[in-house]
Design a protein around this motif. Structure first.
Motif, short mmCIF file in Angstrom:
data_model
loop_
_atom_site.label_atom_id
_atom_site.label_comp_id
_atom_site.label_asym_id
_atom_site.label_seq_id
_atom_site.Cartn_x
_atom_site.Cartn_y
_atom_site.Cartn_z
N MET A 158 77.79 40.66 6.52
CA MET A 158 77.02 39.47 6.16
C MET A 158 77.36 39.00 4.75
SD MET A 158 72.92 38.96 6.57
CE MET A 158 72.23 37.46 5.87
N LYS A 159 77.23 37.69 4.54
CA LYS A 159 77.56 37.11 3.23
C LYS A 159 76.31 36.99 2.36
CE LYS A 159 81.93 35.20 3.23
NZ LYS A 159 82.80 34.76 2.16
N TYR A 160 76.46 37.34 1.11
CA TYR A 160 75.35 37.20 0.17
C TYR A 160 75.80 36.40 -1.06
CZ TYR A 160 73.05 40.79 2.88
OH TYR A 160 72.47 41.48 3.90
N ASN A 161 74.86 35.67 -1.64
CA ASN A 161 75.11 35.05 -2.94
C ASN A 161 74.63 36.00 -4.02
OD1 ASN A 161 76.17 32.60 -2.04
ND2 ASN A 161 74.12 31.80 -1.63
N ALA A 162 75.48 36.29 -4.97
CA ALA A 162 75.10 37.17 -6.07
C ALA A 162 75.05 36.35 -7.35
CB ALA A 162 76.11 38.30 -6.21
N ILE B 88 79.64 37.33 -1.84
CA ILE B 88 80.20 38.64 -1.59
C ILE B 88 79.82 39.08 -0.18
CG2 ILE B 88 78.19 39.71 -2.71
CD1 ILE B 88 79.88 42.04 -3.48
N GLU B 89 80.74 39.79 0.44
CA GLU B 89 80.51 40.33 1.79
C GLU B 89 79.84 41.69 1.64
OE1 GLU B 89 80.84 39.67 5.76
OE2 GLU B 89 82.08 38.45 4.42
N GLY B 90 78.83 41.99 2.49
CA GLY B 90 78.19 43.29 2.38
C GLY B 90 77.43 43.62 3.65
N GLU B 91 77.23 44.90 3.90
CA GLU B 91 76.50 45.33 5.11
C GLU B 91 75.05 44.87 5.05
OE1 GLU B 91 76.70 49.57 6.32
OE2 GLU B 91 78.78 49.35 5.64
#
Lengths: 84, 84
Positions: free
Chosen positions: A1-5, A47-50
């Motif tokens: 899943m994609k997240y905004n950091a 960023i891509e992350g679980e």
């Protein structure tokens, strides 16, 4: 899943901030009286992350290895899902 | 009355941001894959003003005269009462 950091980087309390001091002095020369000037930098990326926690840990690692200098900087990480 | 002013300065859409590009490349060298990197600067200070609107107008003037370059920057002003 994609997240905004979002990483919010500021100088630790007590550190001299010459950029802020210069801004305040320049404003004073234009007759604007301001106090307690401070500057903060924000770095944003996706960023891509679980899951949110993994993404947060990843960004924290980036901060320690590259983005921040832990001796002089405080940082604050905000992770939000990209489509939410 | 005293107000806290916060000016959020970012580059206009379409402007190249070499700082963000460098950060993204450096992160890639450390094997962190991130996208859409962007940087934002925040300038904070406290300012004396009759009311919130006067303070806002004052800060807007500062932005146009000194803090921002209206050709390349977008800015966003937030005014909050200091003891609130």
């Amino acid at each position: 899943m994609k997240y905004n950091a979002e990483v919010k980087i500021s100088l630790k309390k007590g550190m001299l901030n010459p950029e802020a001091a210069t801004i305040q002095r320049a404003l004073a020369l234009l007759d604007y009286k301001v106090e307690n000037t401070d500057t903060i930098e924000i770095i944003k990326f996706s960023i891509e992350g679980e899951d949110e926690e993994t993404a947060h840990d990843n960004v924290d690692e980036m901060c320690q290895r590259l983005l921040c200098n832990p001796v002089i900087h405080d940082y604050e990480i905000t992770i939000t899902p990209e489509n939410g």
